[in-house]
Design an enzyme around this catalytic site. Sequence first.
Site, PDB file in Angstrom:
ATOM      1  N   ARG A   1      77.131  72.296  79.386  1.00  0.00           N
ATOM      2  CA  ARG A   1      76.233  73.366  78.955  1.00  0.00           C
ATOM      3  C   ARG A   1      75.256  72.868  77.897  1.00  0.00           C
ATOM      4  O   ARG A   1      74.085  73.272  77.865  1.00  0.00           O
ATOM      5  CB  ARG A   1      77.063  74.543  78.428  1.00  0.00           C
ATOM      6  CG  ARG A   1      76.255  75.802  78.210  1.00  0.00           C
ATOM      7  CD  ARG A   1      77.154  76.994  77.963  1.00  0.00           C
ATOM      8  NE  ARG A   1      77.890  76.882  76.708  1.00  0.00           N
ATOM      9  CZ  ARG A   1      78.868  77.713  76.325  1.00  0.00           C
ATOM     10  NH1 ARG A   1      79.238  78.707  77.106  1.00  0.00           N
ATOM     11  NH2 ARG A   1      79.482  77.553  75.180  1.00  0.00           N
TER      12      ARG A   1
ATOM     13  N   LYS B   1      72.376  77.880  74.565  1.00  0.00           N
ATOM     14  CA  LYS B   1      73.024  78.158  73.283  1.00  0.00           C
ATOM     15  C   LYS B   1      72.182  77.533  72.183  1.00  0.00           C
ATOM     16  O   LYS B   1      72.343  76.354  71.851  1.00  0.00           O
ATOM     17  CB  LYS B   1      74.452  77.593  73.301  1.00  0.00           C
ATOM     18  CG  LYS B   1      75.404  78.386  72.444  1.00  0.00           C
ATOM     19  CD  LYS B   1      76.845  78.095  72.775  1.00  0.00           C
ATOM     20  CE  LYS B   1      77.765  78.835  71.842  1.00  0.00           C
ATOM     21  NZ  LYS B   1      77.850  80.277  72.122  1.00  0.00           N
TER      22      LYS B   1
ATOM     23  N   GLU C   1      74.662  91.347  77.575  1.00  0.00           N
ATOM     24  CA  GLU C   1      75.787  90.882  76.771  1.00  0.00           C
ATOM     25  C   GLU C   1      75.595  91.365  75.343  1.00  0.00           C
ATOM     26  O   GLU C   1      74.682  92.150  75.077  1.00  0.00           O
ATOM     27  CB  GLU C   1      75.922  89.363  76.852  1.00  0.00           C
ATOM     28  CG  GLU C   1      74.730  88.574  76.328  1.00  0.00           C
ATOM     29  CD  GLU C   1      75.008  87.067  76.255  1.00  0.00           C
ATOM     30  OE1 GLU C   1      76.151  86.665  75.973  1.00  0.00           O
ATOM     31  OE2 GLU C   1      74.065  86.301  76.470  1.00  0.00           O
TER      32      GLU C   1
END
Length: 340
Positions: A80, A182, A218
């Site tokens: 990721r 992220k 989210e």
Amino acid sequence: MENIDWKNLGFGYIKTPKRYVSNYKDGSWDTGCLTEDGTVALCESAGVLQYAQTIFEGLKAYRTVDGRLVTFRPDLNAARMVESARRLVMPPFPEQQFVDAILQTVRANADYVPPYGTGASFYLRPFMFGTDAVLGVAPATEFQFRVFGTPAGPYFRGGAKPISIRVTDYDRAAPHGTGHIKAGLNYAMSLYAIEEAHKLGFTENLYLDSATRTYVEETGGANFIFITKDGKLVTPKSDTILPSVCRRSLMHVAAYILGMEVEERHITLDEVRDMAECGLCGTAAVLSPVGRIHDHGKDILLPSGMEKMGPVCQELYDTLTGIQYGRIEGPEGWIREVEL
Ligand SMILES: *Cc1c(COP(=O)(O)O)cnc(C)c1O
């Protein structure tokens, strides 16, 4: 360490002895090493300071029931971070070196990994940032990758008690933006909304998709799972949410260990009124039950209530934490042991 009150740890930075550092210069990452220096000195015009060129990861190490030190699926965090790096024009950190950096950091701070049975764990924070000077808007050419770790209690104070959240009018991620990576920038702009939510008595914000304000996305730092009244696990499908390792692991646990039906699809806010259970998932908290969702003067009250986690979320939580703490054998490759 004797002076740490393992049972009452919060989620905050406690300096541990060693951290891992690697630098990128002239087109390559160096071999990296452990250091005791927990400060970073940078040029005042560093890319990270001027244009927020920084990304991070989060994962945990656990002491298992039989005393082993393990990490949970670090290869997924490595992969990721490569995706995050690409999107912010940073050099991908080699995945094997990433996993090795994690294992080295845990091993070097083994005394700070909380004992089994305390409910605490060792939170690891890999991150990468542009270090050389930029003034015109451009990517940096030199970068630093670091990993530090800190002992951590449960993310949400009060443990697994159901929380109240609110539907916010602020947006977290634009279509084709950076919601799926992220990066610190996604958090900087969420601070205002979270402070406001806290002032109003809510633990988190539920973000809707910013294009249509119809679908559940989210919260600021955790993905949603819902349990339908007929016992299915459903979770939002969206290009603008962060692909949570915890959520992907819970989906696998639900489908292949608990034999549940699992669906990843668009979920409207309207549908949420008919759900049996709702939980927030992420490494920090694993699974936090949601009891109440406040939506502009109206409340959605989940049937699981405000006293305890619903039965299906509890089973998912027990199974996943059972795998992490070595009580239950997990799927192949999920546990990476730290050899001492
Ligand atoms: C880190 C993060 C999560 C949770 O991901 P995990 O890999 O399960 O820890 C969810 N949403 C956002 C926005 C995140 O940054």
